[in-house]
Design an enzyme around this catalytic site. Structure first.
Site, PDB file in Angstrom:
ATOM      1  N   GLU A 170       0.804  -1.214   0.000  1.00 45.35           N
ATOM      2  CA  GLU A 170       0.000   0.000   0.000  1.00 45.35           C
ATOM      3  C   GLU A 170       0.848   1.281   0.000  1.00 45.35           C
ATOM      4  OE1 GLU A 170      -4.077  -1.620   2.149  1.00 45.35           O
ATOM      5  OE2 GLU A 170      -2.808  -0.209   3.223  1.00 45.35           O
ATOM      6  N   GLU A 378      -5.253  -8.455   0.632  1.00 48.51           N
ATOM      7  CA  GLU A 378      -6.028  -8.076   1.824  1.00 48.51           C
ATOM      8  C   GLU A 378      -7.481  -7.858   1.437  1.00 48.51           C
ATOM      9  OE1 GLU A 378      -4.691  -4.787   4.231  1.00 48.51           O
ATOM     10  OE2 GLU A 378      -2.581  -5.349   4.024  1.00 48.51           O
TER      11      GLU A 378
END
Length: 484
Positions: A170, A378
């Site tokens: 991320e 995720e």
């Protein structure tokens, strides 16, 4: 796209779950580990919910065998975890800490012994504080070489054992929160510094991937991107354009670099016009093109719905880190877009949109634009969980959430998307960065709260047994399950 029947999940599909070092390990200064930027940041008053830290977290460092045994009992096929850079190289670019490296070797060996595929994330936000002090971390070009050298240490240790690798987790989150919102380290609000740090992170990612391929590492490597697809609020042309703006600035800006080694024109023109474009040195763009990933990691939680936003419109608003539903402030980028509630979806207590079809949309867009396999690294639901007197945790809401997202994945596979696996977030409950321990994500309940570590005892939630059944049937059975 409606289908008469849905394709089955591939036979080798990786049914997994995930975590991050800082959020689960604890042992923040044990066995020679160096200080990370998060170890320091969380000590700033008011930055985290009730001043929570990861000094103990859920003590995975000392309880990893217990946690892996729970995974094995559940039948987990893959476990994605991150390696803490300062645990392996305490000052970021000096001597290797063998004790720290040995912990991860023991964890990998334990996973393999239990037929669980290890998926290693090389960077999940815990930068060595020493590098922040030495040259401002991601703002210094030296980090490109220091990160590559750290990756080489890890590659050499686990070559032949680990097949799936994530470079940066991320990047869009740690860069924007760290340099625009001051809600992550290094606690800065400066778009020009943000874009320069982001450029260096892009180069570090590319150089690590290039090294992986040069070392003839077995397996696949790619970055993990937090993608929340954008919807226009309605068919008004200005709102449609606002959605295009958000996609360009919040998605294409990163994924175009990862795959094509170039900045998207719309985003780059906006940065140049506003005097915030990063400095690009000779050879940078060539390196970016040499670091093409083998897959794209997708962290998916929610979609965003937007309207037009004038030049004197809404700016950044304060997010909801308390779990008090409806407290998120209106937010946007002046002249580009503003985010609004979507009347067609529900929201969590942290005001995150619950939108399973958004996951399918994300995978479809990524496949159309980049044509690479996708590993869902995720996806999960952060909510309040209650431990009953009999040791049970009834989290039907989590089961419903994950079930609908698995359905969306199967629909995307039937659409033609190539999906390697699905890692839920998270395996055990953990420290939710700014949200403390009340926001729970795991299949395994860890008995602690913000103010009391208690005994850190593990309990299997109802979702644990449900996911076990999903794995056993390779996604064919999404409803029935038995609690042991």
């Amino acid at each position: 796209m409606h289908h008469k029947t849905l394709d089955s999940f591939p036979e080798n599909f990786l049914w997994g779950s995930a975590s991050a070092a800082y959020q689960v390990e604890g042992a923040w200064d044990a066995d020679g580990k160096g200080e990370s930027v998060w170890d320091k940041f969380v000590k700033i008053p008011g930055k985290t919910f009730k001043g929570t830290t990861g000094e103990v977290a859920v003590d995975h460092y000392n309880r990893y065998k217990e946690d892996v045994q729970l995974m094995a009992e559940q039948g987990l096929k893959a476990y994605r975890f991150s390696i803490s850079w300062p645990r392996v190289i305490p000052d970021g670019n000096g001597e290797v800490n063998e004790k720290g490296l040995k912990f991860y070797e023991n964890l990998v060996d334990e996973l393999i012994a239990n037929n669980i595929e290890p998926v290693i994330t090389l960077y999940h936000w815990d930068l060595p504080q020493a590098l922040q002090d030495e040259y401002l971390g991601w703002e210094g070009r030296q980090i490109i070489d220091d990160f590559t050298r750290y990756c080489e240490v890890i590659f050499e240790r686990f070559k032949g054992k680990v097949k799936y690798w994530v470079t940066l987790n991320e990047q869009n989150v740690f860069i924007s929160h760290g340099y625009l919102a001051a809600s992550h380290p290094p606690n800065v609000k400066d778009p020009k510094r943000m874009l320069q740090a982001n450029h260096h992170a892009n180069l570090a990612n590319a150089k690590a991937i290039k090294l992986f391929h040069e070392m003839n590492m077995e397996g696949m490597i790619g970055p993990s991107f937090a993608y929340g697809p954008t919807y226009a609020f309605d068919a008004h042309p200005k709102n449609q354009l606002a959605a295009e703006n958000r996609e360009a600035i919040n998605a294409n800006l990163w994924m175009d670099i990862y795959v094509y080694g170039r900045y998207p024109r719309v985003a780059w023109k906006y940065f140049k016009d506003n005097g915030i474009a990063p400095q690009v040195e000779e050879g940078d763009m060539e390196l970016l093109k040499e670091g093409k990933p083998d897959f794209l990691g997708l962290n998916y939680y929610q979609t965003a719905t937007v309207k037009d936003n004038p030049l004197d419109g809404v700016g950044a608003g304060k997010p909801n880190y308390t779990g008090e539903k409806g407290t998120t402030e209106e937010s946007g980028m002046e002249g580009l877009y503003k985010e609004v509630n979507n009347p067609h979806v529900d929201y969590t207590n942290w005001d995150w949109a619950i939108d399973p079809q958004g996951l399918r949309t994300a995978m479809r867009r990524m496949t159309s634009r980049y044509d690479l396999p996708i590993l869902i690294t995720e996806n999960g639901l952060g909510e309040y969980d209650s431990l009953e007197e009999d040791g049970r945790i009834h989290d039907d809401y989590r089961i419903d959430y994950i079930r609908e997202h698995i359905k969306a994945i199967q629909e995307a596979i039937t659409d033609g998307v190539e999906v390697i696996g699905y890692c839920t977030w998270s395996y055990t409950d953990l420290l939710s960065w700014l949200n403390g321990y009340q926001k729970r994500y795991g299949f395994v309940y860890v008995d602690r709260d913000e103010l009391d570590e208690k005994e850190l005892k593990r309990y299997k939630k109802d979702s644990y047994f449900w996911y076990k059944k999903v794995i056993e049937t390779n996604g064919e059975e999404l409803f029935d399950y038995e609690v042991e």
